[in-house]
Design an enzyme around this catalytic site. Structure first.
Site, PDB file in Angstrom:
ATOM      1  N   GLU A   1      -6.904   4.079  -5.298  1.00 40.78           N
ATOM      2  CA  GLU A   1      -8.078   4.478  -4.511  1.00 40.78           C
ATOM      3  C   GLU A   1      -8.448   5.882  -4.975  1.00 40.78           C
ATOM      4  O   GLU A   1      -7.666   6.815  -4.799  1.00 40.78           O
ATOM      5  CB  GLU A   1      -7.771   4.481  -3.017  1.00 40.78           C
ATOM      6  CG  GLU A   1      -8.994   4.893  -2.194  1.00 40.78           C
ATOM      7  CD  GLU A   1      -8.673   5.276  -0.770  1.00 40.78           C
ATOM      8  OE1 GLU A   1      -7.614   5.866  -0.537  1.00 40.78           O
ATOM      9  OE2 GLU A   1      -9.484   4.976   0.115  1.00 40.78           O
TER      10      GLU A   1
ATOM     11  N   HIS B   1     -11.104  -1.333   5.090  1.00 41.57           N
ATOM     12  CA  HIS B   1     -10.790  -0.946   6.477  1.00 41.57           C
ATOM     13  C   HIS B   1     -11.357   0.416   6.844  1.00 41.57           C
ATOM     14  O   HIS B   1     -11.188   0.886   7.977  1.00 41.57           O
ATOM     15  CB  HIS B   1      -9.276  -0.955   6.657  1.00 41.57           C
ATOM     16  CG  HIS B   1      -8.603   0.007   5.760  1.00 41.57           C
ATOM     17  ND1 HIS B   1      -8.474  -0.180   4.389  1.00 41.57           N
ATOM     18  CD2 HIS B   1      -8.062   1.219   6.006  1.00 41.57           C
ATOM     19  CE1 HIS B   1      -7.875   0.854   3.859  1.00 41.57           C
ATOM     20  NE2 HIS B   1      -7.610   1.730   4.803  1.00 41.57           N
ATOM     21  N   ASP B   2     -11.994   1.073   5.857  1.00 42.67           N
ATOM     22  CA  ASP B   2     -12.586   2.391   6.136  1.00 42.67           C
ATOM     23  C   ASP B   2     -14.104   2.346   6.192  1.00 42.67           C
ATOM     24  O   ASP B   2     -14.743   3.383   6.360  1.00 42.67           O
ATOM     25  CB  ASP B   2     -12.225   3.389   5.017  1.00 42.67           C
ATOM     26  CG  ASP B   2     -10.752   3.674   4.937  1.00 42.67           C
ATOM     27  OD1 ASP B   2     -10.252   3.906   3.819  1.00 42.67           O
ATOM     28  OD2 ASP B   2     -10.078   3.641   5.989  1.00 42.67           O
TER      29      ASP B   2
ATOM     30  N   ASP C   1      -2.898   4.869  -2.365  1.00 46.82           N
ATOM     31  CA  ASP C   1      -3.836   5.520  -1.454  1.00 46.82           C
ATOM     32  C   ASP C   1      -4.204   6.925  -1.954  1.00 46.82           C
ATOM     33  O   ASP C   1      -3.311   7.722  -2.260  1.00 46.82           O
ATOM     34  CB  ASP C   1      -3.142   5.635  -0.091  1.00 46.82           C
ATOM     35  CG  ASP C   1      -4.034   6.176   0.993  1.00 46.82           C
ATOM     36  OD1 ASP C   1      -4.992   5.477   1.355  1.00 46.82           O
ATOM     37  OD2 ASP C   1      -3.770   7.296   1.466  1.00 46.82           O
TER      38      ASP C   1
ATOM     39  N   ASP D   1       0.834  -1.196   0.000  1.00 43.49           N
ATOM     40  CA  ASP D   1       0.000   0.000   0.000  1.00 43.49           C
ATOM     41  C   ASP D   1       0.877   1.258   0.000  1.00 43.49           C
ATOM     42  O   ASP D   1       1.606   1.520   0.967  1.00 43.49           O
ATOM     43  CB  ASP D   1      -0.865  -0.031   1.281  1.00 43.49           C
ATOM     44  CG  ASP D   1      -2.150   0.775   1.147  1.00 43.49           C
ATOM     45  OD1 ASP D   1      -3.148   0.414   1.797  1.00 43.49           O
ATOM     46  OD2 ASP D   1      -2.151   1.784   0.399  1.00 43.49           O
TER      47      ASP D   1
HETATM   48  O1  TEU Z   1      -8.771   6.652   2.666  1.00 40.20           O
HETATM   49  C1  TEU Z   1      -9.220   7.810   1.987  1.00 40.20           C
HETATM   50  C2  TEU Z   1     -10.480   8.253   2.590  1.00 40.20           C
HETATM   51  O2  TEU Z   1     -10.983   9.303   2.339  1.00 40.20           O
HETATM   52  C3  TEU Z   1     -11.092   7.300   3.566  1.00 40.20           C
HETATM   53  O3  TEU Z   1     -10.525   7.628   4.774  1.00 40.20           O
HETATM   54  C4  TEU Z   1     -12.574   7.373   3.573  1.00 40.20           C
HETATM   55  O4  TEU Z   1     -13.000   7.634   2.319  1.00 40.20           O
HETATM   56  C5  TEU Z   1     -13.013   8.436   4.543  1.00 40.20           C
HETATM   57  O5  TEU Z   1     -12.774   7.912   5.809  1.00 40.20           O
HETATM   58  C6  TEU Z   1     -14.482   8.735   4.329  1.00 40.20           C
HETATM   59  O6  TEU Z   1     -15.018   9.360   5.457  1.00 40.20           O
HETATM   60  C7  TEU Z   1      -7.394   6.349   2.559  1.00 40.20           C
HETATM   61  C8  TEU Z   1      -7.129   5.181   3.484  1.00 40.20           C
HETATM   62  O7  TEU Z   1      -7.887   4.052   3.038  1.00 40.20           O
HETATM   63  C9  TEU Z   1      -7.543   5.591   4.874  1.00 40.20           C
HETATM   64  O8  TEU Z   1      -7.445   4.503   5.787  1.00 40.20           O
HETATM   65  C10 TEU Z   1      -6.647   6.726   5.320  1.00 40.20           C
HETATM   66  O9  TEU Z   1      -7.093   7.199   6.587  1.00 40.20           O
HETATM   67  C11 TEU Z   1      -6.692   7.882   4.310  1.00 40.20           C
HETATM   68  O10 TEU Z   1      -6.609   7.468   2.950  1.00 40.20           O
HETATM   69  C12 TEU Z   1      -5.520   8.813   4.544  1.00 40.20           C
HETATM   70  O11 TEU Z   1      -4.347   8.138   4.164  1.00 40.20           O
END
Ligand code: TEU
Length: 544
Positions: free
Chosen positions: A246, A320-321, A196, A96
């Site tokens: 992403e 994970h989000d 990311d 990642d």
């Molecule tokens: O996520 C991008 C992001 O915007 C997500 O956190 C999610 O869409 C957001 O929480 C919506 O409310 C990536 C990673 O997957 C995430 O874990 C990281 O916190 C973020 O980027 C920053 O690197």
């Protein structure tokens, strides 16, 4: 044809997957110990979330050294062993790459803080405007997206946490540094990369306030993003690896360009519009029931649109989000098994590469925590405070967090029914859902009708039937009445997939059940083919 068209990717959130040394935190050796299990799913790649040195303010997405291993997760030798052992199991690893920002503890940022102009230009420092932040942009984690550094008399940009400083991709030295990171891990033998929020790396030439939104329209899919990606891929030679971007708040037109082979950018892209159909007014922190017609239209648009444009979707419900899909879009009580299987079939038979997020193959649910003290995520804790400041009661604010928190997807993997679910011999870093006593890999291995075994069937069907991996897609019903139906077609073979996303019986349009029933989430035939049972999903195969 690209191999990733018939592949499935398994996403591991390392901190919650398997703890090998009893500190309550998952680690690299824990993943190695579970490779036979992952292989048994029939997946081809594992995307591992960041395990690089980090203060862990954002659980590893705040990186302080891109080319080392956080001792919390193991050693470089453990990492090299994992890459080797995974390859022996026929599994490629995707690491990642968090290239939009670094931790403020990264040595580059620490040098910038000394006022070193070379390193200040690694980041986005700007002078105050009329004594305040350069723009009114908001951080995605709440609050303003700029932080003032008094001894420098300047602000720096952070689209995420204040400890995650955005990198300046306009600076060729930054781009070269990040290419070296790719070269380092490519040299270690990884098979691919996840990038990311990579569609945020190109900021506008002029920074202006956004009076229509939170600023994201100013920097999302920015002016040079395609150029930067093409340069990164060409200069590191990763065009033949498996790469996924992403893409936060992106558009179909851009995702076609990000993934169309002729553009030599990425293999595929994650978009998130389908995961916002339960956001009231588009606000993640305002609850509403999922709008299934909107969901259907988004699926139709992105499936048929990417097909027409020659792009390639990463298809998924969870990561994970996100909250757990069976709790969010299915039924994690009465129709737990049926709805988890229906959700799986709906996306695994679509056009694109499916991603299984750890535990979804078991039907793991949201944890049902009882107090805010059980939550760990920086975004959730920030927004709990913000919701209270907006005037919500503690009860209402907690209800929102319990439904929307990213921690819903970060609970420990449920390996067995023992007190710590087989995840650790120590104290887990975050609470384990009580239902792990029956929702766990050990129990589902013994059940031929388990969600686990259903996922295994799905990954094998994608390899067996080219119509799933490569076939054209055409939507027949896109969420109307809670029914989703689409056809895949290739060389005269037609697969019809029909899913009822509701807890009620709904009409099944004539003709949908035509052909040989390849897979159903009900073990026994229903009495009336003109009716779809609660959360019923079925796939029928025929030749034209
Ligand atoms: O996520 C991008 C992001 O915007 C997500 O956190 C999610 O869409 C957001 O929480 C919506 O409310 C990536 C990673 O997957 C995430 O874990 C990281 O916190 C973020 O980027 C920053 O690197």
């Amino acid at each position: 044809m690209h191999t990733f068209h018939s592949s499935t990717v398994y996403q591991i959130y390392i901190k919650s997957f398997c703890d090998s040394d009893g500190d309550g935190i998952g680690d690299l050796n824990g993943i190695s110990s579970k490779l036979p299990y992952v292989r048994s799913l029939g997946v081809d790649y594992i995307w591992i979330t960041p395990f690089f040195p980090s203060p862990m303010n954002d659980n590893g997405y705040d990186i302080s050294d891109y080319c080392a291993v956080n001792p919390m997760f193991g050693t470089m030798e453990d990492c090299e062993a994992l890459i080797r052992e995974a390859r022996e199991q026929g599994i490629g690893l995707m690491f990642d790459m968090v290239f939009n920002h670094t931790s403020t503890e990264h040595r580059w940022f620490q040098k910038a803080l000394t006022g070193d102009p070379e390193y200040m230009d690694y980041y986005i420092f700007r002078d105050p405007v009329d004594g305040h932040a350069p723009t009114n942009w908001e951080s995605k984690f709440g609050g303003n997206a700029w932080e003032y550094v008094p001894h420098l008399g300047k602000y720096y940009l952070h689209l995420f946490d204040v400890t995650q400083a955005d990198l300046n991709w306009e600076n060729p030295k930054v781009r070269e540094e990040l290419k070296n990171v790719i070269r380092f891990w490519k040299g270690k033998g990884v098979s691919g990369f996840r990038f990311d929020v990579v569609n945020l790396i190109s900021k506008p030439p002029v920074f202006e306030d956004d009076f229509e939104g939170d600023g994201r329209r100013m920097y999302t899919d920015g002016p040079r993003v395609h150029e930067f990606l093409q340069e990164l891929v060409a200069d590191t030679g990763i065009g033949n690896m498996v790469t996924v971007g992403e893409m936060s708040s992106t558009t179909l037109a851009n995702c076609i360009r990000y993934t169309r082979p002729a553009d030599r950018e990425l293999s595929m892209a994650f978009s998130f519009h389908h995961l916002k159909v339960d956001y009231a007014g588009g606000d993640k922190w305002a609850l509403k029931a999922p709008d299934l017609v909107q969901l259907g239209e988004i699926f139709r648009t992105w499936q048929e649109g990417m097909q027409e444009g020659g792009g390639w979707n990463a298809v998924f419900w969870c990561n994970h989000d996100q909250p757990r899909s069976v709790s969010r879009f299915g039924d994690d009580s009465r129709y737990w098994k049926e709805s988890a299987k229906m959700l799986a079939m709906l996306i695994h038979m679509m056009r694109g590469t499916p991603y299984i997020y750890q535990g979804d193959e078991l039907g793991i649910t949201d944890p049902g925590y009882k107090s805010i003290e059980e939550y760990r995520d920086v975004e959730s804790l920030n927004y709990y405070r913000i919701l209270l400041e907006r005037g919500l009661s503690e009860k209402d604010a907690f209800e929102v967090i319990s439904r929307r928190s990213r921690d819903n997807g970060r609970t420990p993997m449920q390996w067995d029914g023992t007190d710590t679910a087989g995840f650790t011999t120590g104290e887990p870093w975050i609470g384990i859902p009580a239902n792990h006593t029956y929702i766990n890999a050990e129990a589902e291995e013994k059940d031929p009708d388990s969600i686990l075994n259903f996922y295994r069937t799905l990954t094998s069907l994608r390899k067996e039937f080219a119509v799933i991996a490569e076939g054209d897609i055409r939507f027949l019903t896109a969420g109307t009445g809670g029914v989703f139906a689409y056809e895949r077609s290739l060389n005269g073979q037609i697969l019809t997939v029909v899913c009822n996303m509701t807890a009620g019986e709904v009409p099944c349009a004539p003709g949908l059940r035509t052909g040989y029933c390849l897979l159903s989430n009900y073990t026994e035939a229903g009495g009336d083919d003109s009716v779809l049972r609660p959360y019923e999903a079925a796939a029928y195969l025929r030749n034209e």
